[in-house]
Design an enzyme around this catalytic site. Structure first.
Site, PDB file in Angstrom:
ATOM      1  N   HIS B 159       3.356  -2.855 -13.505  1.00  0.00           N
ATOM      2  CA  HIS B 159       2.198  -2.241 -12.857  1.00  0.00           C
ATOM      3  C   HIS B 159       0.932  -2.809 -13.462  1.00  0.00           C
ATOM      4  O   HIS B 159       0.757  -2.788 -14.669  1.00  0.00           O
ATOM      5  CB  HIS B 159       2.224  -0.729 -13.039  1.00  0.00           C
ATOM      6  CG  HIS B 159       3.323  -0.062 -12.275  1.00  0.00           C
ATOM      7  ND1 HIS B 159       3.272   0.101 -10.912  1.00  0.00           N
ATOM      8  CD2 HIS B 159       4.494   0.456 -12.670  1.00  0.00           C
ATOM      9  CE1 HIS B 159       4.374   0.707 -10.511  1.00  0.00           C
ATOM     10  NE2 HIS B 159       5.139   0.934 -11.553  1.00  0.00           N
ATOM     11  N   CYS B 201       0.236  -5.385  -8.860  1.00  0.00           N
ATOM     12  CA  CYS B 201      -0.941  -5.151  -8.054  1.00  0.00           C
ATOM     13  C   CYS B 201      -2.109  -5.915  -8.677  1.00  0.00           C
ATOM     14  O   CYS B 201      -2.221  -5.984  -9.900  1.00  0.00           O
ATOM     15  CB  CYS B 201      -1.283  -3.665  -8.011  1.00  0.00           C
ATOM     16  SG  CYS B 201      -0.002  -2.686  -7.254  1.00  0.00           S
TER      17      CYS B 201
END
Lengths: 719, 402
Positions: B159, B201
């Site tokens: 992440h 991301c």
């Protein structure tokens, strides 16, 4: 600022510069009337705006992943469940004894699945008023001594140990089951739980143990769950319970039956435990319902307005709507749905939203009028049940131990054929399985989402940050008005005296006079304190009234009212009578009383908003206008203008509405029917409040009622 | 008969200088650029843990499998993995990890060597691995023993956000940290070329601070974009693979170790509509043309084939004085040998020879000629000229023998 600077330069003795915040405070206090009108109306408006400001719920905890796994509950498990339902409904025909037969059947079924089974025998505790039990955790087994074999209940507990986990956590599934008179609905709920249970014994993905509690609800659903939970959470190291069990032949019988029939099984006489509870689901199926489609209603309110984590409700809602195609509903105040003024308000908001959207397409806060009315009805019910502080189902018992729990009540489309029953079993079972699998994925306690919220629909909520504003706006004027009243009253006293005393010759007596005058509010504080003391006495009286044997509710109520009035008169005449300090009472005496009253109300509301927000909100709606408007009637009559006349009317109406019993009857009449009102209802209502240890009871007794008495005191003040 | 032998010996004598010339030229040709690509390493990092991040571990294990299949041996792969999926109690298939819902391929088979496991996957350890500054107790198998001839593949998934990458929900690796560690690696000659591939991301933001030459970076998404998972395995109950990695794997599944697909073909394979994000390449630090670089340069262990004449000879340094030693070695050599370099790791030996070479530098008569030769760019033509120049010798010698 520039002016003050110039001044300070020109003056020989520069004034100490006043800090901006102090100046702002002084400004607000001097305009307290305007401020209070604006704030109060804004507070009420904000409350009505809440459905518009509600946000859509979303799953906040990443780990939950509801619905990502396809349900594994198959027809095999459903037929298992069906078999149990048949046996249960059949056994009722066979044996009409104490319901032990059905317990045995359930236990046998659990054992056949390979689960650990134990019985939990309990004695129901009568709901009694314990003055010291508010906010305290339930204690273990104080009432255990006076047991009798005639009244006890038996919970059946089945535990599946997660095969590859450390056994530190558990998920609880509760099905209330009245062994004496159970309808098809209760049998169905047990059937659903059993089919899920039979699936869970086979799966490999369990990370938390599963406890299935069949709560014996003959003494109430809540009671059975609460007693089991208390025994679960507070281990007893005495053998009292087993002695109890042995002394009752029925239970002995029950134990023997099981032990004999399945030798070497996982049956155990002792209390069985698993890990700490991650979440609990209470499952009910209603017998009769006139729904057009299968519906599931969620009950979440626990004691003192505590709510389970919003994520749990979200998971249930998501799975029910998007996976099982069930309609989800939460409680509404149905009577509000038809009110035309709400509809008009909704239409106004809708058109305002449209205008806003035409101005800037990014502003999307308009909602349709029908949705608005539904939102208000749900919000009102959410506020009401939270404010009541009484749990709306057995899930409330879990919240006392900080376990997130909800009650799911399945309302099947009315039909009794077998296909329909299978369908309910399948959909209900898959919903429960989905929720359990989702909670099973959790790594920590529920903590991501909100604990303080109001629902405006099953998928919309208002969080604490938003609904606080309405309350804050309501109570903000209180300290300002108190301060301005105090300043006015003291300065008036000073002015009247200042004619006699010149600044050049300040005598000793004048100094003393000033100090006496500056402490004059103490007299009012004494009055306020005495009235609050009376409030405490009134709150405690029911404890003694309950001790009177064979007392009907009507007489109890009468005794309570009489004793309250007597004690008020006694205290008032002895301690706080205006006669006792007649020489001190002046024309501005009432202003001091009002100032201190408002301060105490502010403190009381502030404290209550921490304990139970909804109670404080409703209390503020009733009390704040009354406190702010209170003014001696005599003064207004003397003035005789239209303004003072309308103020008299307002004061009288508010004084009537804000009286707690009057408010109760008014509310009840509005919601149900004015015809069915009865004076005893109030007593019953109050009784339920203290029986559930609701803080609302304390609030009414120690904040609301004294405030009302003080306001009446001000209204009737002899100036 | 005797004359024949004589002539043979004479012929040999004649041939020797030619051979010497040839070999020295061939040898030098490899050191005309910087250092040559001699070995491949892969550092594969899964920076997240917990059951709901199943896909990140599956991503990393899939890539691990791919680079192993394409020829990077286990001892050259540093695998950093929380490794809490296979034996998670929530896993319906104990001790198995899948990256596709068809469950055909168990990524957690027999040969998974995890170097950094569980709570060892920290920013500190990550930086230690890359810079090679380990604590004394760290075993050799956990070291990244790359050198200036190494191509390193650094793959990270987890992440991330704007210029950071979360490590196991407790720490962060910032883009500055990454740039700094790459710079340190460059200064310490720990790589020749570095391919950083990040699937998080806003992955592109992680490359913002990079400055070191020889670095090529691929991110799964631009700033402000999310990297999405590819699909959900409703049997296991989690998403099993991310889109970017899924399509990367799809590209590599068609390849074997002999294929010649270039990096640009890999980059053009990413379709933004399939990824639901825009893959980002940072190539301004990278000198070579992507069309000419085979993917196996990073994802496999395939190197250029080099012609040498010595079986056991250190790689060339830019040290002209070594020629004498080479000559002494070459004396015994009678034919040109083709050999593929795979690895030269024996630095100690090389250093010894270096010292020897320096001592011999002053007395070497060839050195001036050699330095001139170095300037000649086109080696092949020189060789050809040499061969043509041999013809008169041959004619004269045959004429003499007659």
């Amino acid at each position: 600022m520039a002016e003050t600077k110039e001044k300070s330069e020109t003056d020989e003795k520069p004034k100490p510069r006043v800090r901006p915040i102090v100046r702002l405070g002084i400004f607000l206090i001097s305009h307290s009337f305007l401020v209070s009108v604006v704030c109060c109306s804004a507070g009420v408006l904000a409350l009505f705006l809440l459905p518009v400001l509600a946000k859509n719920t979303y799953i906040s905890e990443n780990a939950l992943m509801p619905g990502s796994a396809s349900p594994m509950l198959s027809n095999q498990h459903i037929s298992n469940g069906n078999r149990l339902v048949k046996d249960l409904t059949g056994s009722k025909l066979k044996s009409s004894e104490t319901g032990i037969e059905s317990q045995r059947i359930i236990a046998q079924y659990m054992l056949d699945l390979g689960a650990e089974v134990s019985f939990h025998k309990f004695h129901p505790q009568l709901n009694q008023f314990h003055p010291l039990h508010f906010f305290s955790t339930p204690d273990s087994g104080i009432m255990q001594e006076n047991y009798s074999c005639s009244s006890y209940g038996i919970n059946t507990v089945g535990i599946i140990r997660a095969p590859r986990s450390d056994g530190k956590e558990a998920i609880i599934l509760v099905t209330p089951y009245n062994t004496l008179k159970s309808g098809l609905g209760e049998a169905l709920s047990v059937g659903i739980a059993y089919s899920v249970f039979s699936l869970l014994t086979q799966v490999t993905w369990l990370a938390k143990d599963i406890i299935w509690l069949v709560a014996d609800s003959r003494y109430g659903e809540y009671e059975a769950v609460a007693v089991w939970l208390r025994d679960y959470q507070t281990p007893k190291f005495s053998s009292l319970s087993t002695i109890n069990a042995e002394m009752c032949p029925d239970i002995n019988n029950l134990y023997e039956l099981n032990v004999n029939s399945i030798a070497g099984s996982k049956f155990s006489n002792s209390f069985r435990r698993a890990g700490t509870m991650a979440a609990a689901l209470v499952l009910k199926v209603r017998d009769q319902s006139e729904q057009f489609e299968d519906t599931i209603s969620i009950y979440a309110e626990a004691s003192n307005g505590q709510m389970p984590n919003l994520d749990l409700i979200n998971v249930v809602n998501y799975l029910a709507v998007h996976r099982q195609g069930l309609r989800v509903k939460v409680e509404k105040l149905w009577s509000l749905l038809n009110s035309s003024w709400l509809r008009n308000l909704g239409e106004i908001f809708e058109s305002l939203g449209k205008v806003a959207k035409s101005l800037n397409p990014e502003w999307k806060f308009g909602i349709p009028a029908t949705e608005y009315v539904e939102g208000i009805a749900t919000l009102a019910s959410s506020l009401y049940y939270q404010a009541l502080g009484v749990p709306t189902g057995p899930h409330g018992a879990f919240r006392d131990y900080q376990v997130d729990a909800v009650t799911l009540e399945i309302l099947p489309r009315f039909s009794s054929d077998k296909v329909r029953r299978n369908d309910i079993l399948l959909r209900g079972g898959r919903l429960i399985e989905g929720v359990i699998r989702s909670v099973n994925n959790l790594l920590e306690k529920f903590h991501q989402s909100f604990f303080l919220y109001l629902l405006t629909s099953p998928s919309k909520f208002v969080s604490v940050g938003v609904y606080m504003i309405a309350f804050a706006l309501l109570i903000v004027p209180l300290p300002m008005v108190a301060a301005s009243l105090y300043v006015d009253a003291s300065s008036l006293g000073n002015c009247s005296k200042s004619d006699n005393s010149t600044t050049s010759a300040i005598t000793n007596t004048d100094e003393r006079g000033i100090t006496v005058r500056s402490w004059r509010w103490l007299n009012s504080a004494k009055l306020v304190f005495v009235v609050h003391l009376w409030g405490a006495i009134v709150s405690l009286l029911p404890y003694f009234i309950c001790q009177i044997p064979d007392c009907s509710p009507t007489t109890s109520f009468m005794i309570w009212v009489l004793l309250s009035m007597l004690s008020l008169l006694a205290l008032y005449s002895v301690l706080a009578s205006p006669l006792s300090y007649a020489e001190a009472s002046q024309e501005k005496e009432w202003a001091f009383v009002k100032s201190v009253t408002i301060s105490s109300v502010f403190i009381g509301l502030g404290l209550m908003s921490v304990i139970n927000f909804a109670t404080a909100e409703i209390g503020a709606l009733l009390m704040v206008p009354m406190c702010l408007l209170a003014r001696p009637l005599k003064l207004d009559i003397r003035a005789g203008t239209l303004r003072s006349f309308s103020r008299i009317i307002c004061n009288l109406v508010l004084g009537l509405i804000a009286f707690p019993p009057a408010a109760f009857f008014l509310l009840k009449g509005m919601l149900d029917d004015f015809g069915s009102l009865n004076a005893v209802d109030f007593w019953m209502w109050v009784e339920s409040l203290w029986a559930w240890n609701s803080a609302t009871y304390l609030f009414i007794g120690m904040v609301h009622l004294p405030c009302w008495v003080l306001c009446i005191h001000i209204l009737l003040h002899t100036c | 008969m005797e004359t024949f032998i004589n002539s043979k010996a004479f012929f040999k004598l004649l041939l020797l200088p030619c051979l010497l010339l040839y070999s020295s030229i061939a040898y030098n040709s490899s050191s005309v650029g910087a250092t040559m690509h001699t070995n491949n390493w892969a550092v594969l990092v899964c920076t997240s843990r917990f059951w709901f991040n199943y896909r990140h571990m599956a991503n990393t294990l899939s890539l691990y499998r791919t680079v192993k299949r394409l020829g990077i041996p286990d001892e050259r792969i540093i695998l950093m993995l929380a490794d809490d999926m296979a034996c998670n109690t929530r896993n319906k298939y104990p001790a198995q990890v899948f990256n596709n819902e068809n469950h055909r391929l168990n990524l957690y088979g027999d040969n998974v060597e995890v170097d950094y496991r569980g709570s060892e996957v920290t920013v500190e350890n990550f930086l230690r691995v890359l810079t090679g500054r380990h604590e004394t107790a760290a075993p050799r198998s956990k070291h990244l023993l790359s050198d200036e001839g190494s191509h390193i593949l650094l793959y990270m998934t987890g992440h991330g956000g704007d210029e950071f990458l979360k490590f196991q929900d407790s720490e962060e690796l910032q883009s500055h940290d990454l740039a700094d560690v790459v710079k340190q690696m460059k200064e310490k000659h720990r790589f020749k070329e570095l391919l950083i591939m990040v699937d998080t991301c806003q992955a592109a933001t992680l490359f913002n601070q990079l400055q070191s030459p020889g670095v090529l970076a691929i991110g799964s998404s631009m700033k402000g974009e999310n990297s999405y998972s590819h699909h959900l395995d409703s049997d296991v109950g989690v998403s099993v693979v991310d889109r970017f990695t899924y399509y990367t794997l799809a590209f590599f599944e068609r390849l074997n170790i002999y294929d010649n697909a270039s990096l640009s073909s890999l980059f053009s394979f990413y379709n933004p509509s399939m990824l639901m994000s825009t893959a980002y390449y940072r190539r301004d630090l990278y000198q070579r043309h992507l069309e000419e670089v085979p993917v196996t340069n990073f994802f496999g262990s395939v190197m250029e084939t080099i012609h040498t004449d010595a079986a056991y000879k250190p790689l060339s340094r830019k040290n002209s004085g070594r020629l004498e030693t080479q000559m002494s070695l070459d004396q015994t050599l009678l034919h040109v040998e083709r050999r593929t370099f795979i690895n030269v790791n024996d630095r100690d030996e090389m250093q010894d020879i270096n010292v020897e070479g320096k001592q011999a530098a002053s007395k070497c008569p060839w050195s001036t000629f050699y330095s001139k030769l170095q300037k000649i760019e086109n080696v092949d033509s020189l060789v050809n000229y040499g061969l043509v120049a041999m013809l008169p010798f041959l004619v004269v010698s045959t004429w003499l023998l007659q």
